[in-house]
Design a protein around this motif. Structure first.
Motif, mmCIF file in Angstrom:
data_model
loop_
_atom_site.group_PDB
_atom_site.id
_atom_site.type_symbol
_atom_site.label_atom_id
_atom_site.label_comp_id
_atom_site.label_asym_id
_atom_site.label_seq_id
_atom_site.Cartn_x
_atom_site.Cartn_y
_atom_site.Cartn_z
ATOM 1 N N LEU A 111 27.633 -19.124 37.289
ATOM 2 C CA LEU A 111 26.171 -18.963 37.362
ATOM 3 C C LEU A 111 25.801 -17.596 36.800
ATOM 4 O O LEU A 111 26.338 -16.573 37.225
ATOM 5 C CB LEU A 111 25.708 -19.049 38.827
ATOM 6 C CG LEU A 111 24.232 -18.775 39.089
ATOM 7 C CD1 LEU A 111 23.362 -19.936 38.605
ATOM 8 C CD2 LEU A 111 23.972 -18.559 40.591
ATOM 9 N N THR A 112 24.889 -17.570 35.832
ATOM 10 C CA THR A 112 24.376 -16.294 35.326
ATOM 11 C C THR A 112 23.072 -16.019 36.059
ATOM 12 O O THR A 112 22.177 -16.871 36.067
ATOM 13 C CB THR A 112 24.084 -16.386 33.801
ATOM 14 O OG1 THR A 112 25.289 -16.741 33.157
ATOM 15 C CG2 THR A 112 23.553 -15.077 33.252
ATOM 16 N N VAL A 113 22.985 -14.867 36.700
ATOM 17 C CA VAL A 113 21.737 -14.511 37.387
ATOM 18 C C VAL A 113 21.076 -13.386 36.604
ATOM 19 O O VAL A 113 21.712 -12.381 36.299
ATOM 20 C CB VAL A 113 22.014 -14.050 38.833
ATOM 21 C CG1 VAL A 113 20.720 -13.568 39.498
ATOM 22 C CG2 VAL A 113 22.626 -15.183 39.644
ATOM 23 N N ILE A 114 19.819 -13.587 36.269
ATOM 24 C CA ILE A 114 19.073 -12.510 35.615
ATOM 25 C C ILE A 114 18.039 -12.008 36.616
ATOM 26 O O ILE A 114 17.212 -12.784 37.104
ATOM 27 C CB ILE A 114 18.336 -13.012 34.346
ATOM 28 C CG1 ILE A 114 19.324 -13.492 33.306
ATOM 29 C CG2 ILE A 114 17.411 -11.925 33.783
ATOM 30 C CD1 ILE A 114 20.074 -12.410 32.562
ATOM 31 N N ASP A 115 18.136 -10.727 36.905
ATOM 32 C CA ASP A 115 17.151 -10.111 37.781
ATOM 33 C C ASP A 115 16.038 -9.618 36.861
ATOM 34 O O ASP A 115 16.231 -8.678 36.095
ATOM 35 C CB ASP A 115 17.835 -8.946 38.514
ATOM 36 C CG ASP A 115 16.892 -8.255 39.474
ATOM 37 O OD1 ASP A 115 15.680 -8.543 39.403
ATOM 38 O OD2 ASP A 115 17.358 -7.435 40.267
ATOM 39 N N PHE A 116 14.894 -10.311 36.898
ATOM 40 C CA PHE A 116 13.844 -10.030 35.923
ATOM 41 C C PHE A 116 13.426 -8.564 35.938
ATOM 42 O O PHE A 116 13.307 -7.933 34.892
ATOM 43 C CB PHE A 116 12.632 -10.940 36.187
ATOM 44 C CG PHE A 116 11.611 -10.861 35.094
ATOM 45 C CD1 PHE A 116 11.743 -11.614 33.932
ATOM 46 C CD2 PHE A 116 10.531 -10.003 35.189
ATOM 47 C CE1 PHE A 116 10.826 -11.517 32.897
ATOM 48 C CE2 PHE A 116 9.603 -9.896 34.152
ATOM 49 C CZ PHE A 116 9.754 -10.663 33.005
ATOM 50 N N ALA A 117 13.236 -8.032 37.140
ATOM 51 C CA ALA A 117 12.790 -6.627 37.242
ATOM 52 C C ALA A 117 13.861 -5.687 36.680
ATOM 53 O O ALA A 117 13.549 -4.693 36.020
ATOM 54 C CB ALA A 117 12.472 -6.292 38.690
ATOM 55 N N GLY A 118 15.131 -5.998 36.942
ATOM 56 C CA GLY A 118 16.222 -5.165 36.445
ATOM 57 C C GLY A 118 16.285 -5.206 34.923
ATOM 58 O O GLY A 118 16.549 -4.213 34.263
ATOM 59 N N GLU A 119 16.012 -6.396 34.377
ATOM 60 C CA GLU A 119 16.120 -6.580 32.926
ATOM 61 C C GLU A 119 14.934 -5.954 32.179
ATOM 62 O O GLU A 119 15.102 -5.328 31.153
ATOM 63 C CB GLU A 119 16.161 -8.098 32.654
ATOM 64 C CG GLU A 119 16.419 -8.490 31.235
ATOM 65 C CD GLU A 119 17.897 -8.702 30.904
ATOM 66 O OE1 GLU A 119 18.740 -8.622 31.823
ATOM 67 O OE2 GLU A 119 18.181 -8.931 29.724
ATOM 68 N N TYR A 120 13.728 -6.147 32.754
ATOM 69 C CA TYR A 120 12.530 -5.712 32.011
ATOM 70 C C TYR A 120 11.759 -4.568 32.677
ATOM 71 O O TYR A 120 10.703 -4.158 32.200
ATOM 72 C CB TYR A 120 11.600 -6.908 31.772
ATOM 73 C CG TYR A 120 12.249 -7.987 30.938
ATOM 74 C CD1 TYR A 120 12.503 -7.787 29.589
ATOM 75 C CD2 TYR A 120 12.647 -9.206 31.512
ATOM 76 C CE1 TYR A 120 13.119 -8.771 28.822
ATOM 77 C CE2 TYR A 120 13.271 -10.188 30.752
ATOM 78 C CZ TYR A 120 13.504 -9.961 29.408
ATOM 79 O OH TYR A 120 14.117 -10.930 28.652
ATOM 80 N N GLY A 121 12.238 -4.124 33.804
ATOM 81 C CA GLY A 121 11.620 -2.961 34.435
ATOM 82 C C GLY A 121 10.394 -3.252 35.281
ATOM 83 O O GLY A 121 9.737 -2.321 35.753
ATOM 84 N N LEU A 122 10.035 -4.516 35.484
ATOM 85 C CA LEU A 122 8.910 -4.843 36.363
ATOM 86 C C LEU A 122 9.002 -6.301 36.822
ATOM 87 O O LEU A 122 9.668 -7.104 36.151
ATOM 88 C CB LEU A 122 7.573 -4.546 35.694
ATOM 89 C CG LEU A 122 7.011 -5.409 34.560
ATOM 90 C CD1 LEU A 122 5.722 -4.806 34.052
ATOM 91 C CD2 LEU A 122 7.958 -5.595 33.432
ATOM 92 N N THR A 123 8.393 -6.602 37.980
ATOM 93 C CA THR A 123 8.461 -7.983 38.477
ATOM 94 C C THR A 123 7.408 -8.813 37.742
ATOM 95 O O THR A 123 6.528 -8.261 37.082
ATOM 96 C CB THR A 123 8.159 -8.063 39.990
ATOM 97 O OG1 THR A 123 6.809 -7.658 40.185
ATOM 98 C CG2 THR A 123 9.092 -7.203 40.819
#
Ligand code: Q46
Ligand code: ZN
Ligand code: ZN
Length: 312
Positions: A111-123
């Motif tokens: 499973l690949t989990v992408i933490d949106f805030a971690g990836e783009y700097g905001l929720t």
């Protein structure tokens, strides 16, 4: 005591499907869902056993049931989950992420989990607020962001195809909405398979013929733990209203939803609409200067524009 029997083995029926006039016990029902999914995959040439499939997992019943079926059928199916950071109220994102992770672990699946805030700097919520797109609901921004992230992960991981858990209720509601607006461009694009284009992978919906209650029953009978709550922003949405209306039709006449959608696909096959126009639009797409994904805009795609706006 009399009870409803399985059409295949005479055991107690766990599932009744009025529209197919078919009652099945737990074992035969599970087998039925798996076989029918395989049939749809083959009939619509969705993917083969040698292709790598990325299943978009939300932690809900449909996507986890789909992942389960694909793994059981021996496909190379990895999962992908985006943590949108929607934790207002009951902690929707944390809970759904946990369900996705638990399922992957129990199957030994990747499973690949992408933490949106971690990836783009905001929720997602912050992105919606900063770009003033949806003051009370971030859904329009969320849709763009999910599509973008999914495409990016597929390219990064070199997957051939993205599979989503959309069921018949979802597809019939979208068709209903497009029909009410007589939006022929959107209608034309609605299909269980969207072919690859501009370096974007093929997108498929292997569960498009199953009613929502059928995928729920499968998840339950397979002992899959899934998040039952909807995203808090889904409440009161137009799609949910349309689903209620379609359910009323279905109650009065079993099979209405299935006929509505399947007959539409037939009409589409018979070239009811002009596909050349859609192909011409696709051929004229540009590439985003930032991320390279296809876009009708010149310069940045919708998502990269959103990000740029949010940073101003
Ligand atoms: S678009 Fe809207 Fe969904 Fe995003 S914010 Fe929740 S309800 S998850 S399908
Ligand atoms: Zn049986
Ligand atoms: Zn872009």
């Amino acid at each position: 005591m009399s009870y409803i029997r399985c059409h295949k083995c005479d055991q107690h029926a766990a599932m009744r499907m009025k529209h197919h006039r078919l009652n099945l016990c737990a074992e035969h029902y599970i087998e039925y869902i798996q076989k029918q999914t395989l049939r749809s995959i083959k009939k619509y040439r969705m993917f083969t056993h040698s292709e790598r499939v990325l299943v978009a997992v939300s932690g809900g019943k449909d996507s986890l049931a789909l992942w389960d079926v694909l793994l059981t059928l021996g496909y190379q199916a990895d999962g992908f989950y985006i943590d949108l950071g929607i934790d207002e109220g009951l902690g929707y994102s944390s809970k759904s992420r946990m369900m996705a992770e638990q399922f992957a672990q129990s199957k030994g699946a990747r499973l690949t989990v992408i933490d949106f805030a971690g990836e783009y700097g905001l929720t997602i919520g912050e992105l919606a607020k900063r770009t003033r797109r949806g003051t009370d609901k971030p859904c329009s921004v969320c849709g763009i962001a999910k599509r973008h992230t999914m495409n990016a992960v597929t390219q990064r991981g070199d997957y051939d195809v993205i599979a989503t858990g959309h069921n018949l209720d979802d597809e019939a509601a979208v068709l209903f909405s497009n029909t009410l607006r007589w939006d022929t461009d959107m209608m034309m694009r609605q299909s269980p398979v969207l072919e690859a284009h501009h370096g974007m992978p093929r997108k498929v919906k292997p569960f498009f013929r199953f009613y929502e209650r059928e995928t729920a029953a499968y998840a339950l009978l397979r002992g899959i733990d899934y998040i039952q709550d909807e995203c808090p922003f889904a409440e009161g949405s137009r799609t949910i209203e349309l689903k209620h209306l379609l359910n009323q039709l279905e109650d009065q006449s079993a099979g209405s939803k299935l006929n509505f959608y399947m007959n539409y696909l037939k009409a589409q096959e018979q070239k009811f609409f002009n596909r050349d126009k859609d192909e011409a639009t696709r051929a004229n797409l540009n590439r985003c200067l930032q991320c390279g994904q296809p876009t009708t805009a010149e310069g940045l795609c919708g998502f990269c524009r959103l990000l740029a706006q949010s940073q101003r």
